[in-house]
Scaffold this active site. Structure first.
Site, PDB file in Angstrom:
ATOM      1  N   CYS A   1      49.674   1.520 -56.448  1.00 12.17           N
ATOM      2  CA  CYS A   1      48.425   1.326 -57.211  1.00 12.17           C
ATOM      3  C   CYS A   1      49.016   1.568 -58.762  1.00 12.17           C
ATOM      4  O   CYS A   1      48.039   1.104 -59.481  1.00 12.17           O
ATOM      5  CB  CYS A   1      47.451   2.155 -56.770  1.00 12.17           C
ATOM      6  SG  CYS A   1      47.949   4.210 -56.614  1.00 12.17           S
TER       7      CYS A   1
ATOM      8  N   GLU B   1      40.905   7.364 -54.795  1.00 16.01           N
ATOM      9  CA  GLU B   1      41.731   6.834 -55.660  1.00 16.01           C
ATOM     10  C   GLU B   1      41.845   5.436 -55.266  1.00 16.01           C
ATOM     11  O   GLU B   1      42.349   4.995 -54.125  1.00 16.01           O
ATOM     12  CB  GLU B   1      43.094   7.567 -55.207  1.00 16.01           C
ATOM     13  CG  GLU B   1      43.132   8.929 -55.232  1.00 16.01           C
ATOM     14  CD  GLU B   1      43.471   9.376 -56.818  1.00 16.01           C
ATOM     15  OE1 GLU B   1      43.596   8.449 -57.618  1.00 16.01           O
ATOM     16  OE2 GLU B   1      43.275  10.447 -56.964  1.00 16.01           O
TER      17      GLU B   1
HETATM   18  P1  NAD Z   1      41.759  -3.081 -47.290  1.00 15.06           P
HETATM   19  O1  NAD Z   1      41.142  -3.224 -48.642  1.00 15.06           O
HETATM   20  O2  NAD Z   1      41.020  -3.711 -45.978  1.00 15.06           O
HETATM   21  O3  NAD Z   1      42.258  -1.839 -46.833  1.00 15.06           O
HETATM   22  C1  NAD Z   1      42.899  -0.912 -47.706  1.00 15.06           C
HETATM   23  C2  NAD Z   1      43.084   0.561 -46.956  1.00 15.06           C
HETATM   24  O4  NAD Z   1      41.837   0.947 -46.563  1.00 15.06           O
HETATM   25  C3  NAD Z   1      43.781   0.150 -45.715  1.00 15.06           C
HETATM   26  O5  NAD Z   1      44.580   1.180 -45.399  1.00 15.06           O
HETATM   27  C4  NAD Z   1      42.691   0.443 -44.573  1.00 15.06           C
HETATM   28  O6  NAD Z   1      42.964   1.043 -43.270  1.00 15.06           O
HETATM   29  C5  NAD Z   1      41.598   1.268 -45.402  1.00 15.06           C
HETATM   30  N1  NAD Z   1      40.239   0.765 -45.083  1.00 15.06           N
HETATM   31  C6  NAD Z   1      39.745  -0.423 -44.952  1.00 15.06           C
HETATM   32  N2  NAD Z   1      38.471  -0.410 -44.557  1.00 15.06           N
HETATM   33  C7  NAD Z   1      37.973   0.939 -44.495  1.00 15.06           C
HETATM   34  C8  NAD Z   1      36.964   1.643 -43.828  1.00 15.06           C
HETATM   35  N3  NAD Z   1      35.787   0.840 -44.117  1.00 15.06           N
HETATM   36  N4  NAD Z   1      36.885   2.879 -44.305  1.00 15.06           N
HETATM   37  C9  NAD Z   1      38.029   3.637 -44.306  1.00 15.06           C
HETATM   38  N5  NAD Z   1      39.572   3.001 -44.628  1.00 15.06           N
HETATM   39  C10 NAD Z   1      39.301   1.634 -44.779  1.00 15.06           C
HETATM   40  O7  NAD Z   1      43.077  -4.143 -47.227  1.00 15.06           O
HETATM   41  P2  NAD Z   1      44.719  -4.279 -47.440  1.00 15.06           P
HETATM   42  O8  NAD Z   1      45.103  -5.516 -46.913  1.00 15.06           O
HETATM   43  O9  NAD Z   1      45.227  -2.945 -46.424  1.00 15.06           O
HETATM   44  O10 NAD Z   1      45.000  -3.747 -48.754  1.00 15.06           O
HETATM   45  C11 NAD Z   1      44.333  -4.919 -49.569  1.00 15.06           C
HETATM   46  C12 NAD Z   1      44.437  -4.170 -51.182  1.00 15.06           C
HETATM   47  O11 NAD Z   1      43.913  -2.995 -51.214  1.00 15.06           O
HETATM   48  C13 NAD Z   1      45.771  -4.239 -51.833  1.00 15.06           C
HETATM   49  O12 NAD Z   1      45.920  -5.566 -52.315  1.00 15.06           O
HETATM   50  C14 NAD Z   1      45.262  -3.107 -52.817  1.00 15.06           C
HETATM   51  O13 NAD Z   1      44.824  -3.737 -53.923  1.00 15.06           O
HETATM   52  C15 NAD Z   1      44.479  -2.214 -52.089  1.00 15.06           C
HETATM   53  N6  NAD Z   1      45.260  -0.998 -51.770  1.00 15.06           N
HETATM   54  C16 NAD Z   1      45.508   0.192 -52.594  1.00 15.06           C
HETATM   55  C17 NAD Z   1      46.175   1.050 -52.436  1.00 15.06           C
HETATM   56  C18 NAD Z   1      46.166   2.240 -53.322  1.00 15.06           C
HETATM   57  O14 NAD Z   1      47.081   3.017 -53.363  1.00 15.06           O
HETATM   58  N7  NAD Z   1      45.071   2.422 -54.086  1.00 15.06           N
HETATM   59  C19 NAD Z   1      46.702   1.158 -50.915  1.00 15.06           C
HETATM   60  C20 NAD Z   1      46.962   0.221 -50.207  1.00 15.06           C
HETATM   61  C21 NAD Z   1      46.028  -0.991 -50.559  1.00 15.06           C
END
Ligand code: NAD
Length: 481
Positions: free
Chosen positions: A285, A251
């Protein structure tokens, strides 16, 4: 008044604290102040979790679906009883207003209840066989131990979707909720244990996200991975999953278009859209993002939208009457500042907002931009914050082309009273979810998921259970006696 709880790992039925482990602070986004210390799982902790899950698999998979359902249904009931307290905890760690948090907690309870029932309906089928005395049987079986990774924006509903579907299907689940919003998922896991989930069936770990996912997914114990988060991280996890051919549900990000035609009341559509946009301060999202409004009603839409945004009460989500809380972390404040600055520098019109609010916590003024040029970064990058981009279109074809322009395909929305047009949109707009004259597109019994780079697979609905089941075909012929 509810206090933010002490934080633990939950491994093999034991609650493990930060003593002797790496740890990190959890911040309240309304104040920026630390509210708890979160332990990180060591590699030995993760290995123990894998062992406990492997040991729990045959027990849980062979527990009748009827009995698994009782655990999940009781969990739903207890979550409803404790909804106010869990919502307060959710608000303290994530920021959204407490009434909105309570709606999320109750929706998560609905997920446990729906999956409790759906688990009893993991039907296979009988296919008419070609030979007499033979049965062709299709059997649905649990896929095995699952690893789930959830983000910070929905601390209740996203972990609930993963835990409930996994457990309903007979699969033990090791979940890593977000380190930024850990307590809500821990409260749900606590309730699952209280309601009879055996040790090892639900385990909760935290750490450096990339290290935890790499370690867990390298194990042959893990047969299925469910991730919610950014497209970039989703792609990394799909590569890791390929090494063990693990099943995945992804997702990922979105950049939802909202097509507003000139056959609806632009003012009413704008007011509805503000509710959709400011939910969880736009950190959703499926948040409506690219408003594509017919040129005849564009000015009216922008004016009504701006007025409704300016009337929104912003503040600490624990205070009564607050409609929008802070952003969940300082990264979002920096991202909003940079993306809005870029759009305005490139010629977008700023109608309201555009900057940080105050200097305590992570508050940001909700922002309305119109006539945003296509080369603005935000027209391509997911903003994930309280900002609406309101552009105009002339023809239906032009609007559909813009809706489909990006590699994302999670949610789309359209407002029209023309039934034939609504059918054309259903056929032509590329998205996994579509709201026609509504922003309400997610409940426990309906599938939720995207297409294109927004990911694959569905959570919720019948499809949400199917994601944790394998299909076995059995040909049963008469014995050669
Ligand atoms: P990010 O992309 O680093 O992290 C997004 C999520 O993934 C976080 O909860 C993080 O803990 C997890 N994550 C990161 N690297 C991971 C890995 N290697 N293995 C497992 N989990 C991992 O950055 P962020 O600053 O937290 O969010 C940035 C962007 O992520 C947002 O701008 C948005 O676009 C997207 N996001 C999407 C959703 C969604 O519901 N689809 C939720 C949160 C963030």
């Amino acid at each position: 008044m509810t206090e933010y709880p002490k934080l633990h790992l939950l491994i093999a039925g034991e609650w493990l604290g930060p003593e002797g482990r790496a740890s990190e602070p959890v911040l309240n986004p309304a104040t920026g102040a630390p509210i708890a210390t979160l332990p990180h799982a060591s590699k030995a902790d993760l290995d123990r979790a894998l062992e406990a899950a492997a040991a729990a698999l045959p027990v849980w998979a062979n527990t009748p679906a009827y009995d698994r359902a009782r655990v999940l249904r009781r969990t739903a009931d207890v979550m409803r009883e404790r909804a106010d307290a869990i919502a307060a905890i959710l608000t303290m760690e994530e920021g959204k207003p407490q009434p909105e948090a309570k709606v999320e907690v109750l929706a998560a309870a609905d997920v446990f209840e729906f999956m409790a029932e759906e688990g009893k309906r993991a039907y296979g089928r009988i296919i008419p066989a070609r030979a007499a005395g033979t049965r062709h049987i299709v059997l649905k079986q649990p896929v095995g131990v699952t690893a789930a990774f959830a983000p910070w924006n929905f601390p209740a509903i996203t972990p609930a979707r993963k835990m409930a579907a996994s457990l309903a299907a007979g699969c033990p689940c090791i979940i890593k909720p977000s380190e930024e919003t850990p307590a809500t998922a821990l409260e749900m896991a606590r309730i699952l244990l209280e309601c009879g989930a055996p040790a090892g069936v639900i385990q909760v770990v935290f750490g450096v996200p990339g290290e935890v996912s790499t370690h867990l997914m390298a194990s042959e114990v893990i047969r299925k991975v469910s991730f919610t988060g950014s497209t970039a991280v989703g792609k990394q996890l799909m590569k890791l999953a390929a090494d063990r051919a693990q099943r995945t549900t992804m997702e990922l990000g979105g950049h939802a278009p909202v097509l507003v035609f000139d056959d609806v009341d632009a003012e009413k559509a704008a007011v509805a859209a503000v509710g959709g946009k400011l939910r969880n301060a736009g950190q959703v999202c499926i948040s409506p993002t690219r408003f594509i409004v017919h040129e005849r009603v564009h000015a009216k839409f922008v004016e009504s939208f701006t007025k409704a945004v300016e009337a929104t009460k912003i503040g600490n989500g624990l205070e009564a009457g607050v409609q929008m809380g802070p952003l969940a972390n300082p990264r979002r404040v920096d991202a909003m500042t940079a993306l809005i600055g870029d759009a305005v520098a490139k010629g977008a019109k700023l109608h309201t907002g555009g900057e940080r609010m105050g200097n305590e916590g992570f508050f940001f003024h909700p922002t309305v931009l119109s006539d945003v040029p296509m080369d603005a970064r935000m027209m391509t990058e997911e903003p994930f914050g309280p900002v609406a981009l309101i552009n105009r279109f002339g023809s239906e074809d032009e609007a559909i082309r813009e809706a489909n322009r990006l590699p994302y395909g999670l949610a789309s929305y359209a407002f029209t009273s023309d039934g034939a047009r609504a059918v054309r949109l259903q056929d032509q707009v590329e998205s996994g979810l579509m709201g026609l004259n509504t922003f309400a597109i997610s409940v426990a019994e309906t599938p939720f998921g995207g297409v294109k780079e927004s990911g694959h697979g569905s959570e919720g609905g019948t499809e949400g259970l199917e994601a944790y089941l394998t299909t076995k075909f059995i040909a049963h012929a008469p014995a050669p006696v």
